[in-house]
Write an enzyme that holds these catalytic residues in place. Structure first.
Site, short mmCIF file in Angstrom:
data_model
loop_
_atom_site.label_atom_id
_atom_site.label_comp_id
_atom_site.label_asym_id
_atom_site.label_seq_id
_atom_site.Cartn_x
_atom_site.Cartn_y
_atom_site.Cartn_z
N GLU A 101 0.83 -1.21 0.00
CA GLU A 101 0.00 0.00 0.00
C GLU A 101 0.86 1.26 0.00
OE1 GLU A 101 -3.29 -2.04 2.98
OE2 GLU A 101 -2.13 -0.32 3.63
N CYS A 114 3.07 8.24 2.03
CA CYS A 114 3.44 7.22 3.02
C CYS A 114 3.73 5.94 2.24
CB CYS A 114 2.30 7.03 4.01
SG CYS A 114 2.68 5.80 5.26
N CYS A 121 5.11 -7.55 7.63
CA CYS A 121 6.10 -7.05 8.58
C CYS A 121 6.35 -8.11 9.64
CB CYS A 121 5.60 -5.76 9.25
SG CYS A 121 6.81 -5.05 10.38
N CYS A 125 3.60 -5.84 15.86
CA CYS A 125 2.96 -4.90 16.80
C CYS A 125 1.46 -5.20 16.83
CB CYS A 125 3.20 -3.46 16.35
SG CYS A 125 4.95 -3.09 16.15
N CYS A 128 -1.43 -3.22 14.87
CA CYS A 128 -1.17 -2.85 13.48
C CYS A 128 -1.64 -3.95 12.52
CB CYS A 128 0.33 -2.60 13.32
SG CYS A 128 0.88 -2.52 11.62
N GLY A 171 5.67 -2.46 6.79
CA GLY A 171 7.05 -2.90 7.01
C GLY A 171 7.83 -2.03 7.96
N LEU A 227 7.41 4.60 20.01
CA LEU A 227 7.67 4.14 21.37
C LEU A 227 6.41 3.51 21.98
CD1 LEU A 227 10.07 4.10 23.33
CD2 LEU A 227 9.24 6.24 24.30
N CYS A 345 -1.70 1.48 7.94
CA CYS A 345 -1.00 0.57 7.03
C CYS A 345 -1.49 -0.85 7.17
CB CYS A 345 0.51 0.67 7.22
SG CYS A 345 1.17 -0.32 8.56
#
Ligand code: SF4
Length: 365
Positions: A101, A114, A121, A125, A128, A171, A227, A345
Protein backbone atom coordinates in the site's frame (compact mmCIF):
# COMPACT_ATOMS: atom_id res chain seq x y z
CA UNK A 1 -12.04 -7.51 -21.87
CA UNK A 2 -8.38 -7.49 -22.93
CA UNK A 3 -5.94 -7.52 -20.04
CA UNK A 4 -2.48 -6.25 -20.94
CA UNK A 5 0.17 -8.72 -19.78
CA UNK A 6 1.96 -7.57 -16.63
CA UNK A 7 5.75 -7.35 -16.34
CA UNK A 8 7.60 -10.67 -16.39
CA UNK A 9 9.59 -11.63 -13.29
CA UNK A 10 12.70 -11.64 -15.49
CA UNK A 11 12.21 -8.06 -16.67
CA UNK A 12 14.69 -5.53 -15.30
CA UNK A 13 12.88 -2.98 -13.19
CA UNK A 14 14.64 0.20 -14.28
CA UNK A 15 13.91 1.74 -10.88
CA UNK A 16 16.23 -0.89 -9.39
CA UNK A 17 19.23 0.63 -11.17
CA UNK A 18 21.24 3.57 -9.91
CA UNK A 19 22.86 5.75 -12.55
CA UNK A 20 26.20 3.89 -12.80
CA UNK A 21 24.36 0.58 -13.18
CA UNK A 22 22.02 2.09 -15.76
CA UNK A 23 25.11 3.28 -17.67
CA UNK A 24 26.61 -0.22 -17.57
CA UNK A 25 23.33 -1.74 -18.66
CA UNK A 26 22.98 0.64 -21.62
CA UNK A 27 26.66 0.11 -22.55
CA UNK A 28 26.11 -3.68 -22.57
CA UNK A 29 23.59 -3.07 -25.36
CA UNK A 30 26.23 -1.16 -27.40
CA UNK A 31 24.16 2.01 -27.14
CA UNK A 32 25.92 5.39 -26.94
CA UNK A 33 26.61 6.54 -23.39
CA UNK A 34 24.24 9.52 -23.58
CA UNK A 35 21.27 7.16 -23.87
CA UNK A 36 21.66 6.35 -20.15
CA UNK A 37 21.16 10.02 -19.26
CA UNK A 38 18.16 10.26 -21.58
CA UNK A 39 16.53 7.22 -19.96
CA UNK A 40 17.40 8.52 -16.46
CA UNK A 41 15.67 11.81 -17.22
CA UNK A 42 12.53 9.98 -18.36
CA UNK A 43 12.61 8.01 -15.11
CA UNK A 44 13.16 10.87 -12.66
CA UNK A 45 13.17 14.35 -14.21
CA UNK A 46 10.20 14.25 -16.60
CA UNK A 47 8.90 10.91 -15.41
CA UNK A 48 6.80 8.87 -17.84
CA UNK A 49 4.95 5.61 -17.36
CA UNK A 50 5.84 3.86 -20.64
CA UNK A 51 8.77 3.45 -23.01
CA UNK A 52 6.61 4.82 -25.86
CA UNK A 53 6.67 8.20 -24.15
CA UNK A 54 10.49 8.31 -24.20
CA UNK A 55 10.29 10.24 -27.42
CA UNK A 56 13.99 11.04 -27.87
CA UNK A 57 14.91 7.35 -27.97
CA UNK A 58 14.94 5.60 -31.34
CA UNK A 59 12.04 3.23 -31.94
CA UNK A 60 14.20 0.04 -32.00
CA UNK A 61 15.64 0.93 -28.58
CA UNK A 62 12.17 1.57 -27.17
CA UNK A 63 11.05 -1.82 -28.47
CA UNK A 64 14.08 -3.50 -26.94
CA UNK A 65 13.39 -1.83 -23.62
CA UNK A 66 9.79 -2.96 -23.86
CA UNK A 67 11.01 -6.55 -24.28
CA UNK A 68 13.59 -6.67 -21.50
CA UNK A 69 12.69 -4.03 -18.93
CA UNK A 70 9.74 -2.60 -17.08
CA UNK A 71 8.64 0.64 -15.48
CA UNK A 72 5.40 -0.66 -14.06
CA UNK A 73 6.26 -3.20 -11.37
CA UNK A 74 3.30 -1.81 -9.46
CA UNK A 75 -0.11 -2.82 -10.75
CA UNK A 76 -2.81 -0.74 -9.05
CA UNK A 77 -5.54 -3.12 -7.88
CA UNK A 78 -7.54 -0.83 -5.64
CA UNK A 79 -7.77 2.90 -5.08
CA UNK A 80 -9.71 4.67 -2.38
CA UNK A 81 -10.32 8.35 -1.68
CA UNK A 82 -11.32 9.74 1.71
CA UNK A 83 -14.61 11.64 1.84
CA UNK A 84 -12.74 14.94 2.17
CA UNK A 85 -10.68 14.08 -0.93
CA UNK A 86 -7.41 14.74 0.88
CA UNK A 87 -6.21 11.18 1.33
CA UNK A 88 -5.76 8.63 -1.45
CA UNK A 89 -4.76 5.08 -0.83
CA UNK A 90 -3.44 2.78 -3.52
CA UNK A 91 -3.07 -0.97 -3.20
CA UNK A 92 -0.47 -2.29 -5.64
CA UNK A 93 0.19 -5.84 -6.75
CA UNK A 94 3.83 -6.74 -7.36
CA UNK A 95 4.91 -9.18 -10.12
CA UNK A 96 5.02 -12.09 -7.63
CA UNK A 97 1.49 -11.33 -6.38
CA UNK A 98 2.48 -9.56 -3.14
CA UNK A 99 0.27 -6.60 -2.21
CA UNK A 100 1.59 -3.32 -0.82
CA UNK A 101 0.00 0.00 0.00
CA UNK A 102 0.97 3.60 -0.61
CA UNK A 103 -0.95 6.59 0.75
CA UNK A 104 -1.01 10.15 -0.55
CA UNK A 105 -1.98 12.86 1.92
CA UNK A 106 -2.67 16.37 0.66
CA UNK A 107 -2.37 19.32 3.00
CA UNK A 108 -2.61 23.01 2.18
CA UNK A 109 0.93 23.35 0.90
CA UNK A 110 2.24 19.82 1.25
CA UNK A 111 1.81 16.56 -0.59
CA UNK A 112 3.06 13.72 1.56
CA UNK A 113 3.46 10.08 0.55
CA UNK A 114 3.44 7.22 3.02
CA UNK A 115 5.49 4.46 1.41
CA UNK A 116 5.89 0.74 2.17
CA UNK A 117 9.29 -0.94 2.52
CA UNK A 118 8.24 -4.57 3.01
CA UNK A 119 5.36 -6.87 2.04
CA UNK A 120 3.97 -7.59 5.50
CA UNK A 121 6.10 -7.05 8.58
CA UNK A 122 7.98 -9.27 11.01
CA UNK A 123 7.61 -7.00 14.03
CA UNK A 124 4.11 -8.10 15.06
CA UNK A 125 2.96 -4.90 16.80
CA UNK A 126 -0.43 -5.93 18.15
CA UNK A 127 -2.37 -2.84 17.09
CA UNK A 128 -1.17 -2.85 13.48
CA UNK A 129 -2.95 -4.55 10.57
CA UNK A 130 0.39 -5.21 8.82
CA UNK A 131 1.88 -6.69 11.98
CA UNK A 132 -1.13 -8.97 12.27
CA UNK A 133 -0.56 -10.43 8.79
CA UNK A 134 3.11 -11.45 9.27
CA UNK A 135 6.16 -11.00 7.05
CA UNK A 136 6.32 -11.99 3.38
CA UNK A 137 9.45 -10.33 1.97
CA UNK A 138 11.57 -7.21 1.71
CA UNK A 139 10.76 -4.82 -1.14
CA UNK A 140 13.55 -4.15 -3.61
CA UNK A 141 15.01 -0.69 -4.04
CA UNK A 142 13.05 -0.38 -7.28
CA UNK A 143 9.76 -1.37 -5.67
CA UNK A 144 10.19 1.31 -3.01
CA UNK A 145 11.27 3.95 -5.56
CA UNK A 146 8.46 2.97 -7.96
CA UNK A 147 5.84 3.87 -5.31
CA UNK A 148 7.27 7.36 -5.10
CA UNK A 149 7.57 7.75 -8.87
CA UNK A 150 4.00 6.50 -9.46
CA UNK A 151 2.75 9.43 -7.40
CA UNK A 152 5.39 11.83 -8.71
CA UNK A 153 3.96 11.26 -12.21
CA UNK A 154 0.43 11.68 -10.96
CA UNK A 155 1.20 14.90 -9.13
CA UNK A 156 3.17 16.24 -12.11
CA UNK A 157 0.02 15.81 -14.23
CA UNK A 158 -1.71 18.08 -11.67
CA UNK A 159 1.27 20.48 -11.81
CA UNK A 160 2.17 19.51 -8.24
CA UNK A 161 5.22 17.96 -6.60
CA UNK A 162 5.75 15.54 -3.76
CA UNK A 163 6.98 17.60 -0.82
CA UNK A 164 7.46 14.89 1.85
CA UNK A 165 7.87 11.14 2.07
CA UNK A 166 7.32 9.14 5.23
CA UNK A 167 8.51 5.54 5.36
CA UNK A 168 5.64 4.53 7.60
CA UNK A 169 3.69 2.23 5.31
CA UNK A 170 3.86 -1.54 5.47
CA UNK A 171 7.05 -2.90 7.01
CA UNK A 172 9.88 -1.88 9.32
CA UNK A 173 12.24 0.20 7.13
CA UNK A 174 15.35 -0.56 9.20
CA UNK A 175 14.70 -4.30 8.89
CA UNK A 176 15.17 -3.74 5.13
CA UNK A 177 18.06 -1.38 5.81
CA UNK A 178 20.13 -1.44 2.61
CA UNK A 179 17.24 -1.26 0.17
CA UNK A 180 15.50 1.47 2.15
CA UNK A 181 18.61 3.63 2.33
CA UNK A 182 19.41 3.11 -1.35
CA UNK A 183 15.83 4.09 -2.21
CA UNK A 184 16.28 7.28 -0.19
CA UNK A 185 19.54 8.00 -2.04
CA UNK A 186 17.70 7.56 -5.32
CA UNK A 187 14.78 9.90 -4.61
CA UNK A 188 17.09 12.54 -3.14
CA UNK A 189 19.58 12.43 -6.06
CA UNK A 190 20.06 15.98 -7.29
CA UNK A 191 20.05 14.94 -10.94
CA UNK A 192 16.73 13.14 -10.44
CA UNK A 193 13.63 13.77 -8.33
CA UNK A 194 15.80 15.86 -6.00
CA UNK A 195 13.64 15.56 -2.90
CA UNK A 196 15.35 17.03 0.18
CA UNK A 197 16.78 14.36 2.50
CA UNK A 198 15.22 16.20 5.45
CA UNK A 199 11.81 16.00 3.79
CA UNK A 200 11.83 12.25 4.31
CA UNK A 201 11.14 10.51 7.61
CA UNK A 202 12.14 6.96 8.46
CA UNK A 203 9.87 5.40 11.03
CA UNK A 204 11.25 2.59 13.18
CA UNK A 205 9.85 0.55 15.99
CA UNK A 206 13.28 0.44 17.62
CA UNK A 207 15.83 -1.90 16.01
CA UNK A 208 18.70 -0.85 18.23
CA UNK A 209 21.70 -2.08 16.16
CA UNK A 210 20.20 -0.52 13.02
CA UNK A 211 19.64 2.81 14.81
CA UNK A 212 23.29 2.80 15.91
CA UNK A 213 24.44 1.97 12.38
CA UNK A 214 22.24 4.77 11.07
CA UNK A 215 23.71 7.16 13.64
CA UNK A 216 27.24 6.27 12.50
CA UNK A 217 26.33 7.09 8.90
CA UNK A 218 25.32 10.61 10.02
CA UNK A 219 22.67 11.01 7.41
CA UNK A 220 20.35 13.99 7.07
CA UNK A 221 17.07 12.08 6.99
CA UNK A 222 15.30 12.24 10.36
CA UNK A 223 14.19 9.19 12.29
CA UNK A 224 10.87 8.74 14.08
CA UNK A 225 10.81 6.08 16.79
CA UNK A 226 7.48 4.42 17.60
CA UNK A 227 7.67 4.14 21.37
CA UNK A 228 4.00 3.80 22.41
CA UNK A 229 4.85 2.76 25.99
CA UNK A 230 7.19 4.01 28.71
CA UNK A 231 7.66 0.78 30.65
CA UNK A 232 8.97 -2.56 29.41
CA UNK A 233 6.00 -4.37 30.87
CA UNK A 234 3.59 -2.32 28.77
CA UNK A 235 5.79 -2.12 25.67
CA UNK A 236 6.44 -5.89 25.64
CA UNK A 237 2.68 -6.32 25.26
CA UNK A 238 2.28 -3.87 22.39
CA UNK A 239 5.58 -4.27 20.53
CA UNK A 240 7.11 -7.74 20.82
CA UNK A 241 10.54 -6.56 19.56
CA UNK A 242 10.85 -4.71 22.88
CA UNK A 243 11.68 -8.04 24.51
CA UNK A 244 14.85 -8.13 22.42
CA UNK A 245 15.78 -4.47 22.77
CA UNK A 246 14.11 -3.05 25.88
CA UNK A 247 13.45 0.61 26.52
CA UNK A 248 16.74 1.39 28.28
CA UNK A 249 18.76 0.09 25.31
CA UNK A 250 16.50 1.88 22.87
CA UNK A 251 16.83 5.19 24.74
CA UNK A 252 20.63 4.78 24.74
CA UNK A 253 20.55 4.28 20.97
CA UNK A 254 18.34 7.36 20.52
CA UNK A 255 20.73 9.43 22.66
CA UNK A 256 23.63 8.14 20.57
CA UNK A 257 21.80 9.11 17.36
CA UNK A 258 21.16 12.61 18.68
CA UNK A 259 24.82 12.94 19.73
CA UNK A 260 26.09 11.78 16.36
CA UNK A 261 23.76 13.87 14.19
CA UNK A 262 22.73 16.81 16.37
CA UNK A 263 19.22 16.23 14.99
CA UNK A 264 15.93 16.08 16.82
CA UNK A 265 14.29 12.66 16.97
CA UNK A 266 10.52 12.26 16.77
CA UNK A 267 8.84 9.93 19.23
CA UNK A 268 5.60 8.42 17.95
CA UNK A 269 2.92 7.53 20.46
CA UNK A 270 -0.37 5.93 19.36
CA UNK A 271 -2.86 6.84 22.08
CA UNK A 272 -4.97 3.81 23.03
CA UNK A 273 -7.85 4.44 25.42
CA UNK A 274 -7.16 3.03 28.89
CA UNK A 275 -3.96 1.33 27.70
CA UNK A 276 -1.24 3.95 27.32
CA UNK A 277 -3.09 7.28 27.55
CA UNK A 278 -3.17 7.84 31.33
CA UNK A 279 -1.53 10.76 33.10
CA UNK A 280 0.64 8.20 34.89
CA UNK A 281 1.97 6.94 31.52
CA UNK A 282 2.54 10.54 30.40
CA UNK A 283 4.52 11.15 33.60
CA UNK A 284 6.71 8.11 32.93
CA UNK A 285 7.24 9.22 29.35
CA UNK A 286 8.06 12.73 30.56
CA UNK A 287 10.74 11.30 32.89
CA UNK A 288 12.16 9.20 30.06
CA UNK A 289 12.44 12.10 27.60
CA UNK A 290 13.19 15.03 29.88
CA UNK A 291 16.10 17.08 28.56
CA UNK A 292 16.41 15.15 25.29
CA UNK A 293 16.29 16.68 21.82
CA UNK A 294 12.98 15.02 20.94
CA UNK A 295 9.45 15.90 19.92
CA UNK A 296 6.47 13.64 20.60
CA UNK A 297 3.74 12.99 18.04
CA UNK A 298 0.54 11.92 19.77
CA UNK A 299 -1.71 10.00 17.40
CA UNK A 300 -5.08 8.68 18.58
CA UNK A 301 -5.11 4.98 17.58
CA UNK A 302 -6.31 3.97 14.13
CA UNK A 303 -8.57 0.99 15.00
CA UNK A 304 -7.95 -2.32 13.18
CA UNK A 305 -10.10 -5.41 12.94
CA UNK A 306 -7.60 -7.66 14.73
CA UNK A 307 -7.11 -5.48 17.81
CA UNK A 308 -9.76 -4.37 20.28
CA UNK A 309 -8.08 -1.08 21.33
CA UNK A 310 -9.94 2.22 20.89
CA UNK A 311 -8.58 5.71 20.24
CA UNK A 312 -8.26 7.99 23.27
CA UNK A 313 -10.89 10.59 24.06
CA UNK A 314 -10.14 14.26 23.52
CA UNK A 315 -9.88 15.09 27.27
CA UNK A 316 -7.43 12.17 27.79
CA UNK A 317 -5.29 13.40 24.89
CA UNK A 318 -5.26 16.89 26.36
CA UNK A 319 -4.36 15.64 29.86
CA UNK A 320 -1.56 13.51 28.41
CA UNK A 321 -0.15 16.44 26.49
CA UNK A 322 -0.38 18.76 29.51
CA UNK A 323 1.59 16.28 31.61
CA UNK A 324 4.34 16.06 28.97
CA UNK A 325 4.51 19.83 28.92
CA UNK A 326 5.04 19.87 32.70
CA UNK A 327 8.21 17.85 32.01
CA UNK A 328 9.33 20.29 29.31
CA UNK A 329 8.67 17.74 26.54
CA UNK A 330 7.14 19.25 23.40
CA UNK A 331 4.39 17.37 21.58
CA UNK A 332 1.86 17.70 18.79
CA UNK A 333 -1.46 15.92 18.44
CA UNK A 334 -1.59 14.54 14.91
CA UNK A 335 -4.81 14.22 13.00
CA UNK A 336 -5.55 10.70 11.86
CA UNK A 337 -5.97 10.76 8.11
CA UNK A 338 -8.20 8.64 5.92
CA UNK A 339 -9.96 6.67 8.68
CA UNK A 340 -12.89 6.14 6.26
CA UNK A 341 -10.57 4.41 3.74
CA UNK A 342 -8.60 2.25 6.18
CA UNK A 343 -5.51 4.41 5.67
CA UNK A 344 -3.69 2.76 8.57
CA UNK A 345 -1.00 0.57 7.03
CA UNK A 346 -2.04 -2.92 6.02
CA UNK A 347 -5.78 -2.40 6.34
CA UNK A 348 -6.63 -2.14 2.65
CA UNK A 349 -4.41 -5.10 1.79
CA UNK A 350 -6.19 -7.11 4.47
CA UNK A 351 -9.58 -6.29 3.01
CA UNK A 352 -8.45 -7.23 -0.51
CA UNK A 353 -7.05 -10.59 0.63
CA UNK A 354 -10.29 -11.37 2.49
CA UNK A 355 -12.48 -10.45 -0.48
CA UNK A 356 -10.29 -12.52 -2.85
CA UNK A 357 -10.58 -15.47 -0.47
CA UNK A 358 -14.36 -15.12 -0.47
CA UNK A 359 -14.37 -15.19 -4.29
CA UNK A 360 -12.43 -18.49 -4.38
CA UNK A 361 -14.68 -21.50 -5.07
CA UNK A 362 -15.13 -23.58 -1.91
CA UNK A 363 -12.94 -26.69 -1.91
CA UNK A 364 -14.57 -29.99 -0.94
CA UNK A 365 -13.39 -31.54 2.35
S1 SF4 B 1 3.63 -0.79 13.34
FE1 SF4 B 1 5.26 -0.82 11.78
S2 SF4 B 1 6.81 -2.15 12.70
FE2 SF4 B 1 4.93 -2.55 13.84
S3 SF4 B 1 4.00 -4.31 12.79
FE3 SF4 B 1 3.13 -2.43 11.87
S4 SF4 B 1 4.39 -2.03 10.08
FE4 SF4 B 1 5.54 -3.44 11.41
Amino acid sequence: MYNAPGPKMTDTNLYDLDFPRLQEWVASWDEPAYRARQIWNWLYVNPVASFDEMTNLPQPLRERLQEAATLDVLKPVSEMHSADGQTTKLLFELPDGQLVETVRMDYQNRHTLCVSTQAGCAMGCVFCATGQMGFFRHLTVGEIVAQVMFFARRLAAEELRITNVVLMGMGEPLHNYDNTLQAIDRITAQDGLNLGARKITISTVGLVPAIRRYADERRQTPLAVSLHAATDEERDRLIPINRRWPIAELMDAIRYLIDQTGRRVTIEWALIAGENDTVEQARKLGHLLQGMLVHVNLIPLNPTAGYGGRPSSRPSVQAFQDELERHGVSSTVRVRRGIDIQAGCGQLRDRMVQSRAQQQPATPD
